[in-house]
Design an enzyme around this catalytic site. Structure first.
Site, short mmCIF file in Angstrom:
data_model
loop_
_atom_site.label_atom_id
_atom_site.label_comp_id
_atom_site.label_asym_id
_atom_site.label_seq_id
_atom_site.Cartn_x
_atom_site.Cartn_y
_atom_site.Cartn_z
N ARG A 138 -16.49 56.18 41.31
CA ARG A 138 -16.47 57.38 40.47
C ARG A 138 -16.54 56.94 39.02
O ARG A 138 -15.90 55.94 38.61
CB ARG A 138 -15.18 58.18 40.70
CG ARG A 138 -15.17 59.02 41.96
CD ARG A 138 -16.14 60.21 41.88
NE ARG A 138 -16.09 61.04 43.07
CZ ARG A 138 -16.89 60.93 44.14
NH1 ARG A 138 -17.81 59.98 44.18
NH2 ARG A 138 -16.78 61.77 45.16
N GLU A 172 -21.18 63.96 34.56
CA GLU A 172 -22.41 64.07 35.36
C GLU A 172 -22.93 65.49 35.32
O GLU A 172 -22.13 66.43 35.46
CB GLU A 172 -22.14 63.64 36.81
CG GLU A 172 -21.76 62.17 36.90
CD GLU A 172 -21.53 61.67 38.34
OE1 GLU A 172 -21.74 62.46 39.28
OE2 GLU A 172 -21.16 60.52 38.49
N HIS A 208 -26.30 59.60 40.76
CA HIS A 208 -25.32 59.80 41.83
C HIS A 208 -26.03 60.03 43.18
O HIS A 208 -25.86 61.07 43.82
CB HIS A 208 -24.39 60.99 41.50
CG HIS A 208 -23.09 60.95 42.26
ND1 HIS A 208 -21.91 61.39 41.72
CD2 HIS A 208 -22.79 60.55 43.52
CE1 HIS A 208 -20.93 61.26 42.62
NE2 HIS A 208 -21.47 60.75 43.73
N1 LIG Z 1 -21.82 57.11 44.61
C1 LIG Z 1 -21.73 57.90 45.66
O1 LIG Z 1 -22.62 58.69 45.95
C2 LIG Z 1 -20.54 57.82 46.54
C3 LIG Z 1 -19.31 57.48 46.03
N2 LIG Z 1 -18.24 57.40 46.86
C4 LIG Z 1 -16.94 57.01 46.29
O2 LIG Z 1 -16.48 55.85 46.96
C5 LIG Z 1 -15.11 56.00 47.26
C6 LIG Z 1 -14.71 55.10 48.40
O3 LIG Z 1 -15.21 55.59 49.62
P1 LIG Z 1 -14.71 54.92 51.01
O4 LIG Z 1 -14.98 53.46 50.99
O5 LIG Z 1 -15.26 55.74 52.10
O6 LIG Z 1 -13.14 55.17 50.85
P2 LIG Z 1 -11.92 54.38 51.51
O7 LIG Z 1 -10.78 55.31 51.42
O8 LIG Z 1 -12.32 53.85 52.84
O9 LIG Z 1 -11.71 53.14 50.53
C7 LIG Z 1 -11.10 53.24 49.30
C8 LIG Z 1 -10.63 51.86 48.88
O10 LIG Z 1 -10.09 51.96 47.56
C9 LIG Z 1 -8.86 51.26 47.53
N3 LIG Z 1 -7.96 51.82 46.52
C10 LIG Z 1 -7.60 53.10 46.33
N4 LIG Z 1 -6.77 53.21 45.28
C11 LIG Z 1 -6.59 51.95 44.81
C12 LIG Z 1 -5.85 51.38 43.75
N5 LIG Z 1 -5.08 52.16 42.96
N6 LIG Z 1 -5.92 50.05 43.56
C13 LIG Z 1 -6.68 49.27 44.35
N7 LIG Z 1 -7.40 49.75 45.38
C14 LIG Z 1 -7.37 51.06 45.61
C15 LIG Z 1 -8.28 51.44 48.91
O11 LIG Z 1 -7.31 50.45 49.09
P3 LIG Z 1 -6.53 50.23 50.50
O12 LIG Z 1 -7.57 49.74 51.45
O13 LIG Z 1 -5.54 49.20 50.20
O14 LIG Z 1 -5.98 51.57 50.89
C16 LIG Z 1 -9.53 51.29 49.76
O15 LIG Z 1 -9.76 49.93 50.02
C17 LIG Z 1 -14.95 57.50 47.51
O16 LIG Z 1 -13.63 57.94 47.32
C18 LIG Z 1 -15.89 58.09 46.47
O17 LIG Z 1 -15.21 58.30 45.26
C19 LIG Z 1 -18.32 57.65 48.18
C20 LIG Z 1 -19.52 58.02 48.73
C21 LIG Z 1 -20.72 58.16 47.95
O1 LIG Z 2 -19.90 60.86 45.89
C1 LIG Z 2 -20.07 61.23 47.01
C2 LIG Z 2 -19.06 61.38 47.99
O2 LIG Z 2 -19.40 61.65 49.15
O3 LIG Z 2 -17.86 61.26 47.64
#
Ligand SMILES: NC(=O)C1=CN([C@@H]2O[C@H](COP(=O)(O)OP(=O)(O)OC[C@H]3O[C@@H](n4cnc5c(N)ncnc54)[C@H](OP(=O)(O)O)[C@@H]3O)[C@@H](O)[C@H]2O)C=CC1
Ligand SMILES: O=CC(=O)O
Length: 324
Positions: A237, A266, A285
């Site tokens: 994000r 955005e 995005h």
């Molecule tokens: N550009 C785009 O179009 C897209 C963007 N996204 C973004 O990607 C993000 C991740 O998606 P996804 O992988 O499915 O989500 P997950 O929930 O599977 O992964 C999130 C990761 O972030 C880590 N995390 C969260 N908070 C913290 C913190 N404070 N410090 C360190 N690590 C942290 C978590 O740690 P832990 O494993 O230890 O819990 C986890 O490893 C979404 O929330 C979204 O914002 C998603 C899809 C599309």
């Molecule tokens: O940014 C996209 C999402 O699925 O989150």
């Protein structure tokens, strides 16, 4: 009687028919205050809300007293005031998993295009500037066998690590809140603190959700820790990275380049300094934006709402504690 729902995203015909079979649907263009005012009676009666984009907060909830479930066509849910929803007993459904591989592909596209200057040199060739053999001023940097630091080793982080490790022979570092043994076993990933990850990575890849804790997690101090040759990739994000600090770091050579799919605002403003920097690859995005994956996300969102309002929730619920 079928439950009433508000739809604020156009769906393909087959998915719309499925939604109509279960619910009385009012489709609106968005969930802005103007739209809510225009369809006040439908918002008052709606038990469900399905779409993406737009804030779902206390103000909207006050206009939707019958609301029982929200279904977002996204995995990220920073547009939702989850605490307010949970307090009201409203479940929030999202679409993880279906988009994971596609977003990891986008991340690798940004890694490759920023390292090898793909978009910059594409524009250069199309502008008719390729008049002689290229020289060092057009060279990029290698990706293979470099170190990729993953900030947020969740679903997408794992899929990115898989690509980087098996496809490009890269060393993987990661930072998350908990240990990810599977990533360590399968991809030789090494857990480290943020400072170490920033100092040692050739590519720092942000795949974090937007939360109070992650807001501006990468600012001027963190960018200074990175190697001058390093590249920052953000597919999580926008507000996780302090954009003004990033612009300065790119302008003064603190870091080498950036690949960005997400921005603090955005669409990114047309006069943003980011758009004038040759060492930045910008995307609108598009992390999950393929025909197949966007269809899959919408399909899951429809199924999620059906499960939440007429069936049994078995997956994809952000706040399962409110499910009775
Ligand atoms: N550009 C785009 O179009 C897209 C963007 N996204 C973004 O990607 C993000 C991740 O998606 P996804 O992988 O499915 O989500 P997950 O929930 O599977 O992964 C999130 C990761 O972030 C880590 N995390 C969260 N908070 C913290 C913190 N404070 N410090 C360190 N690590 C942290 C978590 O740690 P832990 O494993 O230890 O819990 C986890 O490893 C979404 O929330 C979204 O914002 C998603 C899809 C599309
Ligand atoms: O940014 C996209 C999402 O699925 O989150």
């Amino acid at each position: 009687m079928k439950p009433a729902v508000i739809l604020y995203k156009s769906l393909p015909d087959d998915l719309r028919a499925k939604l109509d079979a279960h619910f009385t649907v009012t489709e609106v263009s968005d969930i802005s205050p103007e739209s809510v005012k225009q369809h006040a009676a439908q918002f008052q009666q709606a038990q469900g809300l399905l779409g993406s984009g737009g804030k779902v907060n206390g103000d909207l909830l006050a206009q939707m007293p019958a609301l029982r479930a929200c279904s977002t066509v996204s995995v990220g849910y920073d547009n939702f005031d989850v605490a307010a929803l949970s307090q009201r007993g409203v479940v929030l459904m999202h679409t993880p998993t279906v988009l994971t591989e596609t977003v990891a592909d986008t991340l690798m596209a940004l890694v490759l295009s920023s390292a090898r200057r793909v978009t910059e040199l594409d524009a250069w060739v199309k502008a008719g500037q390729w008049q002689a053999s290229i020289g060092p001023q057009h060279y990029g940097v290698d990706v293979h066998h470099k170190t990729l630091g993953i900030l947020g080793m969740g679903r997408i982080g794992m899929a990115a690590a898989q690509r980087a490790h098996f496809g490009f022979g890269m060393n993987i570092l990661y930072n998350a809140r908990r240990q990810h043994s599977e990533a360590e076993t399968r991809f030789g990933a090494r857990a480290c603190d943020l400072e170490t990850l920033l100092k040692e990575s050739d590519f720092v890849c942000v795949i974090l959700p937007m939360t109070e804790q992650t807001h501006h997690m990468i600012g001027a101090a963190q960018l200074k820790l990175m190697k001058p040759s390093a590249i920052l990739i953000n597919v999580g994000r926008g507000p996780v990275v302090d954009e003004q600090a990033l612009i300065s770091a790119l302008q003064d050579g603190t870091i080498h380049a950036a690949g960005l799919d997400v921005f603090e605002q955005e669409p990114v403003p047309a006069d943003s300094a980011l758009l004038k920097l040759p060492n930045v690859v910008t995307l609108p995005h598009i992390g999950s934006a393929t025909h197949e994956t966007r269809y899959g996300m919408m399909s899951d969102a429809v199924d999620n709402l059906i499960a939440a309002l007429t069936g049994k929730i078995e997956k994809n619920c952000v706040n399962p504690e409110v499910v009775k």
